[in-house]
Design a protein around this motif. Structure first.
Motif, PDB file in Angstrom:
ATOM      1  N   ASP A  66       0.835  -1.201   0.000  1.00  0.00           N
ATOM      2  CA  ASP A  66       0.000   0.000   0.000  1.00  0.00           C
ATOM      3  C   ASP A  66       0.870   1.252   0.000  1.00  0.00           C
ATOM      4  O   ASP A  66       0.594   2.214  -0.723  1.00  0.00           O
ATOM      5  CB  ASP A  66      -0.920   0.023   1.225  1.00  0.00           C
ATOM      6  N   ALA A  69       2.444   1.764  -3.450  1.00  0.00           N
ATOM      7  CA  ALA A  69       1.426   2.208  -4.411  1.00  0.00           C
ATOM      8  C   ALA A  69       1.068   3.673  -4.175  1.00  0.00           C
ATOM      9  O   ALA A  69       0.966   4.458  -5.133  1.00  0.00           O
ATOM     10  CB  ALA A  69       0.180   1.332  -4.303  1.00  0.00           C
ATOM     11  N   ASN A  70       0.906   4.047  -2.919  1.00  0.00           N
ATOM     12  CA  ASN A  70       0.576   5.445  -2.608  1.00  0.00           C
ATOM     13  C   ASN A  70       1.706   6.387  -3.010  1.00  0.00           C
ATOM     14  O   ASN A  70       1.454   7.492  -3.500  1.00  0.00           O
ATOM     15  CB  ASN A  70       0.245   5.601  -1.128  1.00  0.00           C
ATOM     16  N   GLU A  71       2.955   5.951  -2.831  1.00  0.00           N
ATOM     17  CA  GLU A  71       4.094   6.772  -3.250  1.00  0.00           C
ATOM     18  C   GLU A  71       4.089   6.958  -4.764  1.00  0.00           C
ATOM     19  O   GLU A  71       4.355   8.050  -5.267  1.00  0.00           O
ATOM     20  CB  GLU A  71       5.402   6.145  -2.785  1.00  0.00           C
ATOM     21  N   GLU A  72       3.798   5.899  -5.518  1.00  0.00           N
ATOM     22  CA  GLU A  72       3.743   6.017  -6.982  1.00  0.00           C
ATOM     23  C   GLU A  72       2.612   6.945  -7.413  1.00  0.00           C
ATOM     24  O   GLU A  72       2.780   7.756  -8.322  1.00  0.00           O
ATOM     25  CB  GLU A  72       3.578   4.637  -7.617  1.00  0.00           C
ATOM     26  N   ILE A  73       1.470   6.812  -6.766  1.00  0.00           N
ATOM     27  CA  ILE A  73       0.334   7.687  -7.090  1.00  0.00           C
ATOM     28  C   ILE A  73       0.707   9.136  -6.834  1.00  0.00           C
ATOM     29  O   ILE A  73       0.416  10.023  -7.648  1.00  0.00           O
ATOM     30  CB  ILE A  73      -0.920   7.272  -6.295  1.00  0.00           C
ATOM     31  N   ASP A  74       1.365   9.398  -5.700  1.00  0.00           N
ATOM     32  CA  ASP A  74       1.796  10.762  -5.392  1.00  0.00           C
ATOM     33  C   ASP A  74       2.730  11.302  -6.470  1.00  0.00           C
ATOM     34  O   ASP A  74       2.616  12.460  -6.869  1.00  0.00           O
ATOM     35  CB  ASP A  74       2.493  10.822  -4.029  1.00  0.00           C
ATOM     36  N   LYS A  75       3.647  10.441  -6.962  1.00  0.00           N
ATOM     37  CA  LYS A  75       4.560  10.877  -8.027  1.00  0.00           C
ATOM     38  C   LYS A  75       3.784  11.230  -9.292  1.00  0.00           C
ATOM     39  O   LYS A  75       4.061  12.230  -9.948  1.00  0.00           O
ATOM     40  CB  LYS A  75       5.570   9.761  -8.340  1.00  0.00           C
ATOM     41  N   TRP A  76       2.802  10.396  -9.655  1.00  0.00           N
ATOM     42  CA  TRP A  76       2.003  10.647 -10.863  1.00  0.00           C
ATOM     43  C   TRP A  76       1.225  11.958 -10.749  1.00  0.00           C
ATOM     44  O   TRP A  76       1.127  12.721 -11.700  1.00  0.00           O
ATOM     45  CB  TRP A  76       1.021   9.513 -11.121  1.00  0.00           C
ATOM     46  N   LEU A  77       0.666  12.176  -9.570  1.00  0.00           N
ATOM     47  CA  LEU A  77      -0.169  13.359  -9.383  1.00  0.00           C
ATOM     48  C   LEU A  77       0.647  14.653  -9.313  1.00  0.00           C
ATOM     49  O   LEU A  77       0.133  15.720  -9.588  1.00  0.00           O
ATOM     50  CB  LEU A  77      -1.020  13.216  -8.126  1.00  0.00           C
ATOM     51  N   ASN A  78       1.907  14.525  -8.943  1.00  0.00           N
ATOM     52  CA  ASN A  78       2.753  15.720  -8.786  1.00  0.00           C
ATOM     53  C   ASN A  78       3.613  16.015  -9.999  1.00  0.00           C
ATOM     54  O   ASN A  78       4.463  16.880  -9.953  1.00  0.00           O
ATOM     55  CB  ASN A  78       3.642  15.574  -7.530  1.00  0.00           C
ATOM     56  N   LYS A  79       3.393  15.320 -11.097  1.00  0.00           N
ATOM     57  CA  LYS A  79       4.177  15.579 -12.315  1.00  0.00           C
ATOM     58  C   LYS A  79       3.775  16.876 -12.930  1.00  0.00           C
ATOM     59  O   LYS A  79       2.743  17.356 -12.928  1.00  0.00           O
ATOM     60  CB  LYS A  79       3.994  14.442 -13.321  1.00  0.00           C
TER      61      LYS A  79
END
Length: 79
Positions: A66, A69-79
């Motif tokens: 979890d 996954a949350n770290e990857e989502i944060d990266k995607w959202l902060n691009k």
């Protein structure tokens, strides 16, 4: 806890009473977790392939925690 105002329930009930679309009613049942055992999910070929690929990834250990996954989502959202 969220403050639930009586008018919110009434407004929701009023909206549900006006719904004539079976798919929307089915989704409301699902969201409310009402016993609705005859639900059939229809998937297209692309969705079936994605599900199959995901199942294979799980079997082969290609999963994220979890936190990961949350770290990857944060990266995607902060691009």
């Amino acid at each position: 806890m969220i403050d639930l105002k009586p008018e919110h329930k009434k407004n929701l009930i009023d909206k549900i009473k006006r719904v004539n679309d079976k798919h929307i009613i089915d989704e409301i049942y699902r969201l409310l977790d009402i016993d609705f055992n005859d639900t059939v999910y229809v998937t297209n070929d692309r969705q079936k392939k994605a599900i199959s690929q995901a199942q294979e990834q799980i079997k082969s250990g290609q999963i994220l925690s979890d936190k990961e996954a949350n770290e990857e989502i944060d990266k995607w959202l902060n691009k």
